[in-house]
Structures are given as structure tokens and as C-alpha cells.
Design a protein around this motif. Sequence first.
Motif, PDB file in Angstrom:
ATOM      1  N   GLY A   1       0.812  -1.202   0.000  1.00 40.96           N
ATOM      2  CA  GLY A   1       0.000   0.000   0.000  1.00 40.96           C
ATOM      3  C   GLY A   1       0.856   1.266   0.000  1.00 40.96           C
TER       4      GLY A   1
ATOM      5  N   PRO B   1       0.605   5.363   0.947  1.00 38.56           N
ATOM      6  CA  PRO B   1      -0.238   6.398   1.563  1.00 38.56           C
ATOM      7  C   PRO B   1      -0.447   7.585   0.626  1.00 38.56           C
TER       8      PRO B   1
ATOM      9  N   ASN C   1      -5.157   3.503   2.477  1.00 42.10           N
ATOM     10  CA  ASN C   1      -3.965   3.282   1.672  1.00 42.10           C
ATOM     11  C   ASN C   1      -4.350   2.885   0.255  1.00 42.10           C
TER      12      ASN C   1
END
Length: 290
Positions: free
Chosen positions: A119, A121, A214
Motif C-alpha cells: 500500500g 499512503p 492506503n
Amino acid sequence: MDAELIAMQLFSGIALGAILIMVALGLSIIFGMLGVVNFAHGALFMVGAYAGLWVASRTGSFWWGLLVAPIAIGLFGILIERVLIRPLYGRSVDDPLLLTFGLGYVLVEAVRIVFGSDGIPFQTPPELSGVADLGIGFFPVYRLFVVGVVAIVLVLLWLGLEKTKFGLIVRAGAKDPQIMRVLGVDIAKVWLLVFGLGVGLTALGGVLAAPMRNVNPEMGALVLAEAFVVTVIGGMGSLLGAVVAGLLVGVAISMTALVAPEMATIVMFALMAAVLLVRPQGLFGKKSRA
């Protein structure tokens, strides 16, 4: 459990519902006009989030990502309709369903290759960070922004469908495309634009959702399930149904998470089952579409 906590959870549900509305609107527009159940919709939501992240990282501006990504992915949707979906018109309804199902997997794997599986951010823009005092408590400014953007999009979409010539053609074509052909309307071009619009809406939902979670290749899977639940509850092809059901599902998930977090995901399916028992076509759907 005080009134302030309940009110804040209610607002959280509305913010979640706003994202679901964006995705479900795209599904409903495409199904209502083309009769295509787009199983790649969740993957396109994810691609929209990555596109917004990429543009924002290159320009240093969240706003450019929010503007450019839905347009770019909407154009990609137009390409999908022209090259992949259009040859399947007139064949079994299962054919475009299976094609878009496979396309979704292709998009997920392509994103994994380019961006990796971890993931990433997506930072909330500084001007939208922090909280706002609503009088009954404090609520994240960004989530209020999301609700506001979705409200504006809904108004613009309603004006476009109800007050313009193109909207009249879309509504008429959804009911009887053969008559539109007889009247000299190039219905293929209308389908092309409608598919692009539906994909652009879900891409916009992806960009709006990105700072709240995310950005990862799997983020579209749960959203797709939620969007189909919303679409089924509201009624396949019904835009009003997508809006009402989106808010209903968002609030139901949020309020259930407050008292029984382990039931938050299950509640939307229970709600769908309850609605289908009473109205198999959904709250605002038509029996012919069910």
C-alpha cells in the motif's frame, strides 16, 4: 454512548456513503444505458486512485490529481467500450460480464507490476487537513469535502440528464435504443460517452477515497462488493436508487461498527437480503431490469 458520538458516527456513515454513491452511480449508468454489468468497476476505482496518486506526486498538487485522473480514466473507459465491449453487443449478457471480470484481474496485476503490491499512503492536502467544529462535535474537514464534492457531482449529473439534449437522448436510449436509431441518433456514440462517464465517476470516487485509506491493488475488491450491494438495493439502473441506497448502506455500516464492529461488513448483505425479499427489483428499480 452519548448523542455526540452517535452524531459523529452518523456523519462518518454519510462520508462512506458518498464514496459508495460515486461507484454505484457509474455502475447504474452503464447498466441502465448499455445493459452491461461491469465487473471491472472495482479495478477501475483502484486505477483511478493510483492515477490520482501519480499525478499528485508529479505535480505536487492533490487538486491536479483530482482533476486529471477521472478524465484520463474516463478516456480509458471509452477505449475499453470501443475495443472490448462493443463487439459483444447483441450477444449473451454473460459475455461482457465475463470479459469485464477478466479485465479486472488484468488491471490489478498490471498495477502490481508497475507500483508493487504494498500500500502507498496518499496524504490529505494541507488545506483540507484538521477538523471542523459542527456544533455537536469535531469532524475531519476532508470528509466534509468529500460529501460536498459528491453533492456537487450529483447536482451536475441531474442537470445534465434532465435539462440537456444529451440527457434526453440518454434517457430515451435507455428505454428504447431501436427507436433512437430510427430517429437518426448514433446510439453507438452515446453508449461510448456513457461508458466513459460511468468509468470517470468511479475513478473520481477512487481519488476521493485515496486519502482515507492506503492506495493498494486490492482496494477495489471490497468497494466493488459494496457498490453492487448499493446498486441492487437501490435498483439496477436507477440513479436515485444509487444515491438513496449508498447513504443507507454507508450509515448502516458506520452505525453497526459503533455497537458491533465484527458485524459491520455483514450488515449490508443482511440489508440487501431484506430489501430483495420485499422488492426483488430494489427500492427504485423496475421489474424488467430485475
